[in-house]
Design an enzyme around this catalytic site. Structure first.
Site, PDB file in Angstrom:
ATOM      1  N   HIS A 158      -3.618  12.788  -3.059  1.00 20.58           N
ATOM      2  CA  HIS A 158      -4.935  13.419  -2.925  1.00 20.58           C
ATOM      3  C   HIS A 158      -4.896  14.846  -3.462  1.00 20.58           C
ATOM      4  CE1 HIS A 158      -5.215  10.423   0.521  1.00 20.58           C
ATOM      5  NE2 HIS A 158      -6.312  10.162  -0.158  1.00 20.58           N
ATOM      6  N   ASN A 189      -6.404  11.859   5.935  1.00 24.89           N
ATOM      7  CA  ASN A 189      -4.986  11.528   6.063  1.00 24.89           C
ATOM      8  C   ASN A 189      -4.313  11.759   4.699  1.00 24.89           C
ATOM      9  OD1 ASN A 189      -2.632   9.094   6.582  1.00 24.89           O
ATOM     10  ND2 ASN A 189      -3.013  10.688   8.057  1.00 24.89           N
ATOM     11  N   ARG A 196      -1.999   4.290   3.843  1.00 23.33           N
ATOM     12  CA  ARG A 196      -1.587   3.121   4.632  1.00 23.33           C
ATOM     13  C   ARG A 196      -0.080   2.860   4.564  1.00 23.33           C
ATOM     14  NH1 ARG A 196      -7.085   0.925   2.999  1.00 23.33           N
ATOM     15  NH2 ARG A 196      -8.195   0.608   4.958  1.00 23.33           N
TER      16      ARG A 196
END
Ligand code: PAF
Length: 285
Positions: free
Chosen positions: A37, A32, A188
């Site tokens: 990232h 995700n 999240r």
């Protein structure tokens, strides 16, 4: 496009030819993926010839009642994003490929550090991180591995693991990547409703302002607890349910009286379904 492997032996066979002459970096993720990232991958590229990104939603680091089942799994979109930053290999194993027995009878425990901060509300979390990161290190055998500083306690635990288990791996810490309004990027964050998303950047603003106040109060120990209590009150009024808000040394030790070193403010707070993590360095003058 990166080459995707789902099994350990095939990945290891693909990496074998590089080992003698080229440097391999690992970016462990749970998928995700977001811009944060991709920054980890860009940093990995600066340190190695070959970059492997692992995508694995690791069951052992989720406690009972946590979001393991609902954690977003978006492999195709993740691979497309990884292609945009020239990732060489994606390792996306199944749970059965990683764990023949679940829970695994072998425990990797990092000791006292795992009982503090996130460990108080997530008592088994860091054992799960410890075993999966050890397994990923053994599988990929990278020269370097990149971890984000947003998960400051996790980073400290992984540095300790590398030291104590003599992994020949450079652990590279990557700065927190933030949205333009200051919210630290996290998979999240998508649990936030539109109105919660508007409130969320207050966490970072509060940590920044607490850092300034700590400097203004010359780091006095008594001052610290008063300032932290005031910050907690403001965050609660804004709608956060605070898991913890603590000030520690950068080694995660207790702040001593007459401290003159850099400090770190660490926070975890719930906003609706999202548990937000953030931290802020307080640089000694
Ligand atoms: O930080 C994460 O995303 C995870 O804890 C990690 C390091 C990939 C282990 O599952």
């Amino acid at each position: 496009m990166p080459i995707i492997y789902h099994d350990i032996l095939a990945l290891q066979a693909a990496l074998r030819p590089y080992r003698s002459e080229q440097q391999i970096a690992l970016v462990p993720t749970m998928g995700n993926l977001h811009e944060g990232h991709l920054e980890l991958v860009k940093i990995a590229k600066q340190h190695a010839d070959i970059v492997v990104v692992s995508i694995f939603v690791n069951p052992t680091q989720f406690g009972a009642g946590e979001d393991f089942d609902s954690y977003p799994r978006t492999l195709d979109a993740d691979v497309a994003k990884l292609a945009s930053v020239d990732t060489d290999y994606v390792f996306a194993p199944s749970v059965a490929e990683m764990y023949e027995l679940l829970p695994p009878p072998t425990i990797i425990s990092a000791g006292a550090i795992t009982t503090e901060l996130c460990g108080k509300s997530r008592p088994t979390h860091f054992d799960g991180v410890g075993i999966v990161v050890s397994k990923l290190f053994n599988i990929v055998q990278p020269d370097a591995a990149i971890f984000g500083q947003k998960d400051y306690q996790q980073l400290a635990i992984i540095k300790q693991l590398v030291r104590d288990l003599s992994y020949p791996i450079d652990i590279i810490a990557a700065p927190i990547v933030r949205a333009p309004d200051g919210l630290a990027l996290s998979s999240r964050n998508q649990y936030l409703s539109p109105s919660e998303r508007e409130i969320a950047p207050i966490l970072h603003q509060e940590l920044q302002s607490l850092a300034q106040q700590i400097i203004a109060e010359s780091y006095s120990e008594k001052g610290l607890s008063v300032l932290v209590a005031q910050s907690r009150e403001r965050l609660s009024k804004a709608g956060f349910i605070i898991d913890y808000l603590e000030v520690k040394t950068t080694q995660l030790d207790k702040v001593s009286a007459n401290n003159k070193q850099d400090l770190i403010i660490l926070a975890a707070a719930w906003l609706g379904r999202a548990r937000l993590l953030d931290n802020q360095l307080v640089v000694a003058g």
